[in-house]
Design an enzyme around this catalytic site. Structure first.
Site, PDB file in Angstrom:
ATOM      1  N   GLY A 133      61.491  75.897  64.947  1.00  0.00           N
ATOM      2  CA  GLY A 133      60.468  76.394  64.036  1.00  0.00           C
ATOM      3  C   GLY A 133      59.168  75.626  64.147  1.00  0.00           C
ATOM      4  O   GLY A 133      58.655  75.393  65.241  1.00  0.00           O
ATOM      5  N   SER A 134      58.646  75.195  63.009  1.00  0.00           N
ATOM      6  CA  SER A 134      57.352  74.509  62.963  1.00  0.00           C
ATOM      7  C   SER A 134      57.432  73.043  63.386  1.00  0.00           C
ATOM      8  O   SER A 134      56.407  72.379  63.502  1.00  0.00           O
ATOM      9  CB  SER A 134      56.772  74.587  61.541  1.00  0.00           C
ATOM     10  OG  SER A 134      56.521  75.924  61.169  1.00  0.00           O
ATOM     11  N   ALA A 180      58.027  61.949  69.695  1.00  0.00           N
ATOM     12  CA  ALA A 180      56.835  62.810  69.744  1.00  0.00           C
ATOM     13  C   ALA A 180      55.834  62.336  70.791  1.00  0.00           C
ATOM     14  O   ALA A 180      55.043  63.132  71.309  1.00  0.00           O
ATOM     15  CB  ALA A 180      56.173  62.871  68.370  1.00  0.00           C
ATOM     16  N   GLU A 244      43.512  77.188  66.552  1.00  0.00           N
ATOM     17  CA  GLU A 244      44.505  78.258  66.462  1.00  0.00           C
ATOM     18  C   GLU A 244      44.663  78.721  65.019  1.00  0.00           C
ATOM     19  O   GLU A 244      44.718  79.925  64.732  1.00  0.00           O
ATOM     20  CB  GLU A 244      45.853  77.790  67.008  1.00  0.00           C
ATOM     21  CG  GLU A 244      46.932  78.859  66.925  1.00  0.00           C
ATOM     22  CD  GLU A 244      48.265  78.432  67.506  1.00  0.00           C
ATOM     23  OE1 GLU A 244      49.242  79.206  67.378  1.00  0.00           O
ATOM     24  OE2 GLU A 244      48.348  77.329  68.081  1.00  0.00           O
ATOM     25  N   GLN A 338      50.926  99.906  47.159  1.00  0.00           N
ATOM     26  CA  GLN A 338      51.216 100.462  45.836  1.00  0.00           C
ATOM     27  C   GLN A 338      50.208 101.552  45.458  1.00  0.00           C
ATOM     28  O   GLN A 338      50.568 102.580  44.879  1.00  0.00           O
ATOM     29  CB  GLN A 338      51.190  99.343  44.783  1.00  0.00           C
ATOM     30  CG  GLN A 338      51.746  99.739  43.429  1.00  0.00           C
ATOM     31  CD  GLN A 338      53.264  99.877  43.438  1.00  0.00           C
ATOM     32  OE1 GLN A 338      53.925  99.383  44.348  1.00  0.00           O
ATOM     33  NE2 GLN A 338      53.813 100.549  42.439  1.00  0.00           N
TER      34      GLN A 338
END
Length: 381
Positions: A133-134, A180, A244, A338
């Protein structure tokens, strides 16, 4: 209120983008949706109209605009036409292109950039992984040194343009012990042995976008394919994420604003109980609320664009723009559905497709929860 972020030159470019879309996208929108991908001839036409190389220097056949506001204008017009169109094209020219312009060697620029500008080389970026994921720092794709080569193995998922891309910027772990700080970026040409694509993913919305899983099984590349510095890939990715996320914000808001314009017109024309449905007090107040949300948000996004042009946009401010516009987009379009009533739930109506398309914007490019985590950390929590 009148927007002041754009000049006459930007508005002239906007007109040219609109004309391009009228000729080369709108007549085939249904076919693109059915095929779940933009055809290559669309990309080639986009290249001929200088839509793909705004950040690329002229020596590599780019438009060399030198002004992010042209990127923003392009993204706005793409998003008004179709949300998936904006995501597909912006990944190529607003997300990947900066990596190739700012981090590559002269030889790499000559090798890749002319094709990126012409649409002959379609690009994607391989960050997200299954289960990751993130959390980009936790990626599992590896690049192992093997003599004069690197052997890449791993999987990427939810990759926009992934099914059709010719070149993918792949993030891989080169020094596992550094966590990292041990990630490197590679330019991987999809024709290489060991590179495989999964099926086009069956998404809830964004039908027009080509989205796929990618698999790398001992894909061999060389140092000539390394983008940027060895083991500094995570830092490179973090430095490009504000643009981004700003691009996401620009697209989110332009998409919602266009659907709201169409909904307001529908509310003028649709009659119930002998009068236009927009004249009922609840609907009138609701529309007033939605228009105000769009215009107030536009002021912040425009300010972010100006800050980015000046080199002053922070990652935190970009995170604010990304999550807030995604929330506004989803709230506004949900109300638009709606207002359309039962027709708002029919896929033949743009508002229904836009409603589906918008949902992912609170997830991709860093989920809204991650954006708020970044903002919270900046506040000292």
């Amino acid at each position: 209120m009148k927007r002041t972020v754009y000049s006459d030159d930007h508005e002239a470019y906007r007109d040219s983008v609109r004309q391009f879309l009228v000729r080369h996208f709108e007549p085939r929108a249904d076919d693109v949706r059915a095929d779940k991908a933009l055809p290559r001839d669309f990309w080639l036409e986009a290249g001929k109209h200088d839509l793909l190389g705004l950040e690329v220097p002229a020596e590599y056949t780019g438009a060399d605009a030198g002004d992010y506001r042209f990127n923003a204008v392009l993204i706005e017009e793409l998003a008004k036409a179709n949300a998936a169109l904006a995501s597909s094209v912006s990944i190529h020219c607003d997300v990947v292109a900066p990596y190739l312009v700012r981090l590559t060697t002269d030889a790499q620029k000559k090798r890749w950039l002319p094709g990126v500008c012409s649409g002959e080389i379609l690009t994607a970026i391989g960050m997200t992984e299954p289960g990751g994921g993130s959390d980009l720092a936790a990626l599992k794709t590896t690049a192992v040194r093997d003599g004069d080569h690197w052997a890449l193995s791993g999987a990427k998922t939810f990759i926009t343009n992934g099914y059709s891309a010719d070149l993918v910027v792949i993030a891989a772990r080169t020094s596992p012990e550094k966590k990292a700080k041990g990630i490197t970026l590679f330019g991987v040409e999809t024709s290489l042995p060991g590179f495989e694509r999964g099926r086009k993913l069956d998404k809830v919305g964004q039908d027009e976008a080509d989205t796929a899983e990618l698999f790398l099984d001992n894909v061999r590349v060389t140092d000539a394919d390394v983008i940027g510095e060895l083991d500094r890939g995570f830092i490179h990715m973090m430095s490009f994420l504000p643009q981004e996320r700003l691009g996401c914000a620009v697209a989110n808001l332009a998409h919602a604003a266009q659907i709201l314009v169409e909904t307001i017109e529908y509310c003028r024309e649709r009659k119930a109980f002998g009068q236009s449905i927009g004249t009922f007090q609840h609907n009138k107040f609701l529309i007033a609320d939605l228009v105000t949300q769009i215009e107030v948000t536009q002021a912040y996004v425009d300010r972010c664009v100006e800050a980015h042009v000046a080199g002053e946009l922070t990652s935190v401010d970009a995170a604010k723009a990304k999550w807030w516009t995604a929330d506004v987009q989803n709230r506004v379009i949900d109300h638009c559905v709606q207002l359309y009533g039962g027709y708002g739930y029919m896929n033949e109506y743009r508002v229904a497709r836009a409603w589906r398309d918008a949902r992912v914007t609170r997830i991709w490019a860093g989920s809204n929860e991650i954006m708020m985590e970044l903002i919270g950390r900046d506040l000292g929590f």
